[in-house]
Design an enzyme around this catalytic site. Sequence first.
Site, PDB file in Angstrom:
ATOM      1  N   CYS A  75      31.067  33.172  46.760  1.00  0.00           N
ATOM      2  CA  CYS A  75      31.881  33.852  47.742  1.00  0.00           C
ATOM      3  C   CYS A  75      31.240  33.638  49.106  1.00  0.00           C
ATOM      4  O   CYS A  75      30.136  34.141  49.349  1.00  0.00           O
ATOM      5  CB  CYS A  75      31.890  35.332  47.359  1.00  0.00           C
ATOM      6  SG  CYS A  75      32.823  36.330  48.450  1.00  0.00           S
ATOM      7  N   GLU A 216      43.883  33.604  47.300  1.00  0.00           N
ATOM      8  CA  GLU A 216      42.642  33.582  46.518  1.00  0.00           C
ATOM      9  C   GLU A 216      42.878  33.901  45.061  1.00  0.00           C
ATOM     10  O   GLU A 216      43.587  34.866  44.739  1.00  0.00           O
ATOM     11  CB  GLU A 216      41.661  34.615  47.071  1.00  0.00           C
ATOM     12  CG  GLU A 216      40.743  34.053  48.115  1.00  0.00           C
ATOM     13  CD  GLU A 216      39.637  35.026  48.458  1.00  0.00           C
ATOM     14  OE1 GLU A 216      39.061  35.647  47.540  1.00  0.00           O
ATOM     15  OE2 GLU A 216      39.370  35.174  49.646  1.00  0.00           O
TER      16      GLU A 216
HETATM   17  O1  ZDP Z   1      36.860  31.981  43.500  1.00  0.00           O
HETATM   18  C1  ZDP Z   1      37.366  33.106  43.562  1.00  0.00           C
HETATM   19  O2  ZDP Z   1      37.808  33.674  42.537  1.00  0.00           O
HETATM   20  C2  ZDP Z   1      37.437  33.785  44.924  1.00  0.00           C
HETATM   21  N1  ZDP Z   1      38.380  34.870  44.913  1.00  0.00           N
HETATM   22  C3  ZDP Z   1      36.049  34.267  45.238  1.00  0.00           C
HETATM   23  C4  ZDP Z   1      35.905  34.843  46.621  1.00  0.00           C
HETATM   24  C5  ZDP Z   1      35.877  33.764  47.694  1.00  0.00           C
HETATM   25  C6  ZDP Z   1      35.752  34.328  49.090  1.00  0.00           C
HETATM   26  N2  ZDP Z   1      36.980  34.637  49.708  1.00  0.00           N
HETATM   27  C7  ZDP Z   1      34.982  33.398  50.013  1.00  0.00           C
HETATM   28  O3  ZDP Z   1      34.857  33.757  51.190  1.00  0.00           O
HETATM   29  O4  ZDP Z   1      34.455  32.376  49.596  1.00  0.00           O
HETATM   30  C8  ZDP Z   1      35.053  35.614  49.090  1.00  0.00           C
END
Ligand code: ZDP
Length: 284
Positions: A75, A216
């Site tokens: 993330c 997402e």
């Molecule tokens: O890969 C996933 O399931 C994403 N929802 C993770 C979170 C990604 C995020 N938005 C980012 O900033 O990389 C937090």
Amino acid sequence: MAIEFTKYHGLGNDFILIDHRHSPTLTMTPAAAIALCDRHFGIGADGVIFVLPGQDNTDYTMRILNSDGSEPEMCGNGIRCLARFIADLEGLEPDTTKTYRIHTLAGLICPELQPDGQVTVDMGEPRLLAADIPTQLGEAEGKAIAQPLTVAGQDWIVTCVSMGNPHCITFVDDVAAIPLSEIGPQFEHHPVFPQRTNTEFIEVVAPDYVKMRVWERGAGITLACGTGACAAVVAGVLNQKCDRTATVELPGGNLRIQWHPETHHLSMTGPAEKVFTGTWNRIE
Ligand code: ZDP
């Protein structure tokens, strides 16, 4: 049991941060994460992030639960928030420069606190092999660049990139015109993505400036996605549309991305801000 938490956001991608340095074993259930993230019945967030003891020679470990309770590998906005949270826990002055070595399910990731409040993250290398993303598009031992894909009755040309987590990138003329809440879930759950996928629509304004909207995996429409912004620049370079250094404009603000030619690592610079602290008293 009461849970102490702090809310942070990175460009409006918001997270509940929990200090879990006392134990390497996470016990929060998916149902509890869903309840905490609920914007009407809970605290409200795109995900829950835990700081745990380091492993494999790192300072700390980061674990994340999406707002649907699933666990992503990485993330990007979240790890900037995590770095600020750790600095607060350690009692650092806000203008301190410091780099942390963080273990994640996507490997070693290193955020660096900047004196101006921004955080620059060494996001490591993108993974491009279809089998690693994972996607069934293209050859398993090849890359999934500019591949045709039919979603919601329309033909798209997509490029797939993993930043530890899977991303499917589509270049469009006008990101504002994309009906994201309708087609986003159909990309996320398309059978060619066995682990589901994050989905980004990119409008190239100039080779060093792109606009992006994201659906997402596990969280739906968010205001920003750090791993997605990195994946977008990689896809832009692979499709000869972007420079290796570019600004990604998201609904929540801008991220600065660099894909270094020698190391193949990406770095991402953006803000991470504390919003409030609180105590969760519901038992799940
Ligand atoms: O890969 C996933 O399931 C994403 N929802 C993770 C979170 C990604 C995020 N938005 C980012 O900033 O990389 C937090």
